[in-house]
Scaffold this motif. Structure first.
Motif, PDB file in Angstrom:
ATOM      1  N   UNK A 205     -49.709   4.108 -13.034  1.00 52.23           N
ATOM      2  CA  UNK A 205     -50.450   2.856 -13.244  1.00 52.23           C
ATOM      3  C   UNK A 205     -51.680   3.120 -14.107  1.00 52.23           C
ATOM      4  N   UNK A 206     -52.422   4.163 -13.764  1.00 49.26           N
ATOM      5  CA  UNK A 206     -53.654   4.442 -14.510  1.00 49.26           C
ATOM      6  C   UNK A 206     -53.365   4.899 -15.936  1.00 49.26           C
ATOM      7  N   UNK A 207     -52.280   5.656 -16.115  1.00 46.90           N
ATOM      8  CA  UNK A 207     -51.913   6.079 -17.474  1.00 46.90           C
ATOM      9  C   UNK A 207     -51.645   4.848 -18.334  1.00 46.90           C
ATOM     10  N   UNK A 208     -50.993   3.844 -17.736  1.00 43.88           N
ATOM     11  CA  UNK A 208     -50.677   2.634 -18.488  1.00 43.88           C
ATOM     12  C   UNK A 208     -51.924   1.888 -18.943  1.00 43.88           C
ATOM     13  N   UNK A 209     -53.013   2.069 -18.207  1.00 43.76           N
ATOM     14  CA  UNK A 209     -54.230   1.370 -18.602  1.00 43.76           C
ATOM     15  C   UNK A 209     -54.986   2.107 -19.709  1.00 43.76           C
ATOM     16  N   UNK A 210     -54.515   3.297 -20.064  1.00 46.58           N
ATOM     17  CA  UNK A 210     -55.100   4.005 -21.213  1.00 46.58           C
ATOM     18  C   UNK A 210     -54.143   3.829 -22.388  1.00 46.58           C
ATOM     19  N   UNK A 211     -54.397   4.565 -23.471  1.00 46.22           N
ATOM     20  CA  UNK A 211     -53.465   4.527 -24.598  1.00 46.22           C
ATOM     21  C   UNK A 211     -52.519   5.712 -24.567  1.00 46.22           C
ATOM     22  N   UNK A 212     -52.540   6.486 -23.474  1.00 50.74           N
ATOM     23  CA  UNK A 212     -51.702   7.680 -23.412  1.00 50.74           C
ATOM     24  C   UNK A 212     -50.232   7.319 -23.210  1.00 50.74           C
ATOM     25  N   UNK A 213     -49.378   8.148 -23.769  1.00 47.08           N
ATOM     26  CA  UNK A 213     -47.943   7.967 -23.561  1.00 47.08           C
ATOM     27  C   UNK A 213     -47.512   8.823 -22.370  1.00 47.08           C
ATOM     28  N   UNK A 214     -46.900   8.208 -21.351  1.00 45.45           N
ATOM     29  CA  UNK A 214     -46.596   8.951 -20.122  1.00 45.45           C
ATOM     30  C   UNK A 214     -45.498  10.000 -20.265  1.00 45.45           C
TER      31      UNK A 214
END
Lengths: 328, 328
Positions: A205-214
């Motif tokens: 969830x938190x990764x999605x709120x950044x611009x990072x690709x999971x």
């Protein structure tokens, strides 16, 4: 107001009525207060009707789906328009530089190992003492590790020693013995698996709120058909959230044999057990600790978010990443 | 059976009834034959009810949303479990190697320019002849271009010359004069914009069926907040699909003034016009040409798919990418 996760634990229909999202199931009909929701977790089959996707899409709320065994299955994440490839390029650049990749991978494992030891520090059986020594020496070995396989090996050995130590401080019936993941083979494994899956989804969830690709990761290979960056970062938080909760729930006898369904050849939490676990998980995630640098209270969810942002800052060349280690 | 796109052009509700996906709107109630659908295009507000997301997710069908002006807005793409970061790493690697990046960018522009000239070759006004000479010389200049800005400049100049030539072979009322994108300022621009948006979405659909990440691109900057790889590849197909259709529809008088709504300060296709355009677009996309190498008939949709796979093969080091150029 702290946003929290919304868990759906009964087979439900979700629809919009007069601008409000309504959830309807065997226990009744309720409004979902979406403005306070960070993400939705579907633990049972859910039907999402007219307009819900559009509303949650605008609010940027992901829905995580879990299967029957409590394992993470998939996420419905409406495409954000706020996308761009430049951070992904930087993520890949760090992966491609083997020296940089090893450093980041070591940070994740170092964070995990320090947190293993912090969890164990509250107990003092002989096995615990022995394990803490092992882990401490493994933290030292980490510095000299030359490649990812070696780093993974150090983590694996520490992990085994850590779970053995944990078994020495819990009732026999809940012992893990050996980590068996899919499906979990006993009650201990069922609790650890469910908790770890939730931590994985919380990080995602938190990764999605950044611009990072999971999918681009450093400790785990990006070729794993999973959101491997979430696996990387979850290493740090599994001990302090999932394992800590495990010890608390069974040592305080909050969860017991009646909360499991072992009629099948595998052991899983039953509906009552899941509900109990999720209530405690959410309490944990939204409970606060005083942050020494920020000089204010932050939730565990905040800690995860800050961790992901710290990684993004490292990638953007703003500040080198240091893993979160319990300071209290 | 060739799978085709399903266009929703009336405000609708989509739901599941007895395992079948039903679409209901002012013109009635129909089953959507999902097994033959490649992707869904929503040109009007759509409510997607219970189970639809789950079914299209299993079948891997994306839903593209278009706004009032016919511009692409967003895609609902249920997360596939079949994800991994390794191809993305290779995509980024090619972007980071400036020599490699320039080569790929040149290929896209070279494909576009060759196809510009192929479209113009069916006409012989003086402006067309002049433009074809310009474009031909630009193809030559491309070889010596040293950076992305120069490549973009060559494309921009060719583009202007090409549209000027096109204006010389169509009725005055449909002339483009100057490409004005958002919102389109005249009927010519409205048709080109709508067609280009559809090509962009068609390419995006095919990208989703590969392991490529749509935000990492070579000609366009990945920092554009769009699916910039789709912009890259669409350059090649816009002339042969969108522009070709434009010339056909207006020169054959299939589309006329009555198909536009210009009551507002911008000109857009009205519902009748959109329906007409989409019918022709789908016919174009599913029409076939004989493939010289494969020695069989392929659709335009196949050509787009093959283009994306060619790029993936290049990234995986299997075969260097060569752009698609009309051979017939």
């Amino acid at each position: 107001m702290v946003k929290s996760d919304y868990h759906i634990i009964h087979e439900s229909t979700v629809y919009v009525d007069g601008g409000t999202i309504i959830i309807e199931n065997s226990i009744g009909k309720n409004a979902i207060p979406v403005e306070n929701v960070r993400s939705v977790y579907a633990h049972k089959p859910v039907s999402i009707s007219s307009g819900v996707v559009s509303i949650i899409s605008k609010l940027g709320i992901p829905i995580h789906f879990f299967n029957w065994y409590g394992n993470y299955e998939a996420t419905l994440w409406p495409k954000s328009k706020d996308i761009s490839g430049d951070v992904i390029i930087k993520q890949a650049q760090k992966y491609l530089d083997i020296h940089e990749r090893i450093n980041i991978a070591k940070s994740f494992v170092s964070g995990a190992l320090h947190n293993f030891n912090r969890i164990l520090s509250e107990y003092d059986t002989e096995t615990v003492k022995k394990s803490r020594e092992d882990i401490k020496s493994n933290i030292g070995n980490l510095t000299n590790a030359m490649d990812i396989t070696e780093i993974m090996g150090i983590e694996g050995r520490s992990h085994n020693s850590y779970f053995k130590a944990m078994d020495s401080v819990i009732p026999e019936k809940f012992r893990i013995n050996k980590r068996i993941r899919r499906p979990p083979g006993n009650m201990g494994n069922a609790l650890i698996s469910f908790g770890n899956s939730l931590v994985y989804a919380s990080v995602l969830t938190e990764i999605y709120f950044t611009h990072l690709n999971p999918t681009i990761s450093y400790l785990h290979e990006p070729s794993e058909r999973r959101f491997s960056l979430s696996l990387d970062i979850a290493e740090i938080f599994k001990p302090i959230i999932s394992h800590k909760l495990f010890l608390y729930l069974i040592n305080k006898k909050i969860i017991n044999e009646n909360d499991f369904d072992n009629s099948l050849e595998k052991v899983i939490l039953n509906e009552k057990g899941k509900k109990l676990y999720l209530k405690n998980y959410e309490e944990k995630l939204t409970s606060t600790v005083f942050h020494r640098t920020l000089k204010k209270n932050v939730t565990y969810q905040d800690l995860i978010r800050m961790e992901v942002y710290k990684l993004e800052k490292d990638l953007l060349g703003i500040k080198p990443y240091k893993p979160f280690i319990i300071w209290w």
